[in-house]
Design an enzyme around this catalytic site. Sequence first.
Site, PDB file in Angstrom:
ATOM      1  N   ARG A  58      19.469  30.937  21.013  1.00 47.54           N
ATOM      2  CA  ARG A  58      20.534  30.089  21.906  1.00 47.54           C
ATOM      3  C   ARG A  58      20.562  30.440  23.250  1.00 47.54           C
ATOM      4  O   ARG A  58      20.757  29.605  24.099  1.00 47.54           O
ATOM      5  CB  ARG A  58      22.042  30.762  21.393  1.00 47.54           C
ATOM      6  CG  ARG A  58      23.212  30.092  22.351  1.00 47.54           C
ATOM      7  CD  ARG A  58      24.481  29.869  21.548  1.00 47.54           C
ATOM      8  NE  ARG A  58      24.814  31.139  20.794  1.00 47.54           N
ATOM      9  CZ  ARG A  58      25.546  32.367  21.367  1.00 47.54           C
ATOM     10  NH1 ARG A  58      25.866  32.275  22.462  1.00 47.54           N
ATOM     11  NH2 ARG A  58      25.589  33.324  20.548  1.00 47.54           N
ATOM     12  N   TYR A 111      28.821   6.436  31.681  1.00 44.89           N
ATOM     13  CA  TYR A 111      28.400   6.322  30.433  1.00 44.89           C
ATOM     14  C   TYR A 111      29.863   6.757  29.754  1.00 44.89           C
ATOM     15  O   TYR A 111      30.623   7.547  29.922  1.00 44.89           O
ATOM     16  CB  TYR A 111      27.312   7.565  29.896  1.00 44.89           C
ATOM     17  CG  TYR A 111      27.136   7.873  28.647  1.00 44.89           C
ATOM     18  CD1 TYR A 111      26.422   6.856  27.715  1.00 44.89           C
ATOM     19  CD2 TYR A 111      27.658   8.811  27.872  1.00 44.89           C
ATOM     20  CE1 TYR A 111      26.411   6.586  26.439  1.00 44.89           C
ATOM     21  CE2 TYR A 111      27.376   8.889  26.737  1.00 44.89           C
ATOM     22  CZ  TYR A 111      26.636   8.039  25.809  1.00 44.89           C
ATOM     23  OH  TYR A 111      26.489   8.092  24.177  1.00 44.89           O
ATOM     24  N   ASP A 182      23.171  11.170  36.574  1.00 47.91           N
ATOM     25  CA  ASP A 182      22.619  10.900  35.357  1.00 47.91           C
ATOM     26  C   ASP A 182      21.529  10.036  35.674  1.00 47.91           C
ATOM     27  O   ASP A 182      21.646   8.969  36.004  1.00 47.91           O
ATOM     28  CB  ASP A 182      23.847  10.414  34.325  1.00 47.91           C
ATOM     29  CG  ASP A 182      23.125  10.099  33.105  1.00 47.91           C
ATOM     30  OD1 ASP A 182      22.050   9.889  32.665  1.00 47.91           O
ATOM     31  OD2 ASP A 182      24.161  10.170  32.127  1.00 47.91           O
ATOM     32  N   LYS A 207      17.006   9.329  25.022  1.00 50.37           N
ATOM     33  CA  LYS A 207      16.702   8.224  25.647  1.00 50.37           C
ATOM     34  C   LYS A 207      15.386   7.976  25.643  1.00 50.37           C
ATOM     35  O   LYS A 207      14.327   8.333  24.852  1.00 50.37           O
ATOM     36  CB  LYS A 207      17.464   7.580  26.639  1.00 50.37           C
ATOM     37  CG  LYS A 207      19.084   7.740  26.415  1.00 50.37           C
ATOM     38  CD  LYS A 207      19.511   6.877  25.141  1.00 50.37           C
ATOM     39  CE  LYS A 207      21.048   7.403  24.709  1.00 50.37           C
ATOM     40  NZ  LYS A 207      22.118   7.404  25.715  1.00 50.37           N
TER      41      LYS A 207
HETATM   42  C1  LIG Z   1      23.412   8.443  25.666  1.00 48.48           C
HETATM   43  C2  LIG Z   1      23.800   8.737  27.139  1.00 48.48           C
HETATM   44  C3  LIG Z   1      24.255   9.843  27.240  1.00 48.48           C
HETATM   45  C4  LIG Z   1      24.711  11.005  26.386  1.00 48.48           C
HETATM   46  O1  LIG Z   1      23.578  11.362  25.850  1.00 48.48           O
HETATM   47  P1  LIG Z   1      23.545  12.063  24.163  1.00 48.48           P
HETATM   48  O2  LIG Z   1      22.281  12.547  24.057  1.00 48.48           O
HETATM   49  O3  LIG Z   1      23.868  10.744  23.543  1.00 48.48           O
HETATM   50  O4  LIG Z   1      24.713  12.873  24.060  1.00 48.48           O
HETATM   51  C5  LIG Z   1      24.457  10.134  28.672  1.00 48.48           C
HETATM   52  N1  LIG Z   1      24.203   9.399  29.599  1.00 48.48           N
HETATM   53  C6  LIG Z   1      23.728   8.064  29.458  1.00 48.48           C
HETATM   54  C7  LIG Z   1      23.399   7.371  30.628  1.00 48.48           C
HETATM   55  C8  LIG Z   1      23.250   7.591  28.161  1.00 48.48           C
HETATM   56  O5  LIG Z   1      22.901   6.569  27.760  1.00 48.48           O
END
Ligand SMILES: *Cc1c(COP(=O)(O)O)cnc(C)c1O
Length: 392
Positions: A58, A111, A182, A207
């Site tokens: 962890r 998001y 992000d 992604k």
């Molecule tokens: C999918 C996504 C997230 C969240 O990520 P997870 O891996 O699904 O928790 C955050 N920001 C953006 C822009 C995303 O497309």
Amino acid sequence: MTGDDAFHEASKIVAHDEPNPYEAVVPPIVQTSLFTFSSYADMLATYRGERVRPTYSRGLNPTVRIFEEKLAALEGAEDALGFASGMAAISSTVLSFVEPGDRIVCVRHVYPDAYRLFETILKRLKITVTYVDGRDLDAVGKELPGAKLFYMESPTSWVMETHDVAALARLARKHGVMTVIDNSWASPVFQQPLALGCDLVLHSASKYLGGHSDVVAGVVAGSAALIARIRSTTLPYLGGKLSPFDAWLLIRGLRTLPLRMKAHEAAALEIARRLADHPAVSSVQHPGLGNALPPGLTGTSGLFSFVFAEGVDVAVFADALQLFSLGVSWGGHESLVVPGKVVRAQAAEPNSAMAFGIHENSVRLHVGLEGADVLWRDLEAAIDAGIGGRAR
Ligand SMILES: *Cc1c(COP(=O)(O)O)cnc(C)c1O
């Protein structure tokens, strides 16, 4: 750095430089929960903080560490931390720096689950979030004084509003506010926000970093001091750490990240241009169409949206597609489609920062790696079906 320099630099980072005890070309998965000590003295020294070594996965795991170091190098960061999801990275990061009474300034259109985190858990903790049009520097400047954190995406989710990231980060710094961005959409191949002045950059590694739709993961990168704070403040107790196997999948995915991004970029741009010329399409939201890219963004990815003109049946269109599958998420090898109505249906308040600006007739596409021409034929036939309002 130019786009080409960034591409070559990223290509080098993803290919090499992993510590590897077996001289195997691919590092092993250290699939273990705990690590043992050879002696009492060793154990005591470790827990006194006299040496750093893995004790429990962890906290620190060698396979996860390889991914973290690679991602830090790609983002030009001193350090990075891997998480079990993008949302774990977002929640652990934000909660490391805010406390009751604090205020966050956030660009509109983030998001959806980041928005829900802000509007549920943060609200309960008496942390407020103000949403602003990030393209309007004056509007952002008015909200920043007294805020604790500036949270952004560029381009934003769905409507793909692009921002001058460097100007916004500079403005935030002037007001003593730290910036978190992000960067999932652009990936570090096309945008390196730390070099543009942001303090922390995070990703949904589910992604493009993973790239094969087989892993849910997240990561945050930044200065050693800020990452140390997240590592000690929230990560151990919220506990959303990246697992060794998922880290191994991410290391594998990263090998082809620069190449994949170029392929997503080329195919998506081609399809966006053809859609913009199609009489059944009223507008296309793709940052690479029309205006020049904002400073700091050196390329575009495979995710964008468009709006159908009146008279196209979106449901018939969606069901007629054969190569584009109906599905959320994006960033993998496969092409995907999400109708705007589906997102609007989830939003309690249609003008909330989550659904605001998402047109009833809009469609979001993720252009995968199948090739622009076959994908275009699929889209064209499905649009024809949607115009006729009949199944294909
Ligand atoms: C999918 C996504 C997230 C969240 O990520 P997870 O891996 O699904 O928790 C955050 N920001 C953006 C822009 C995303 O497309």
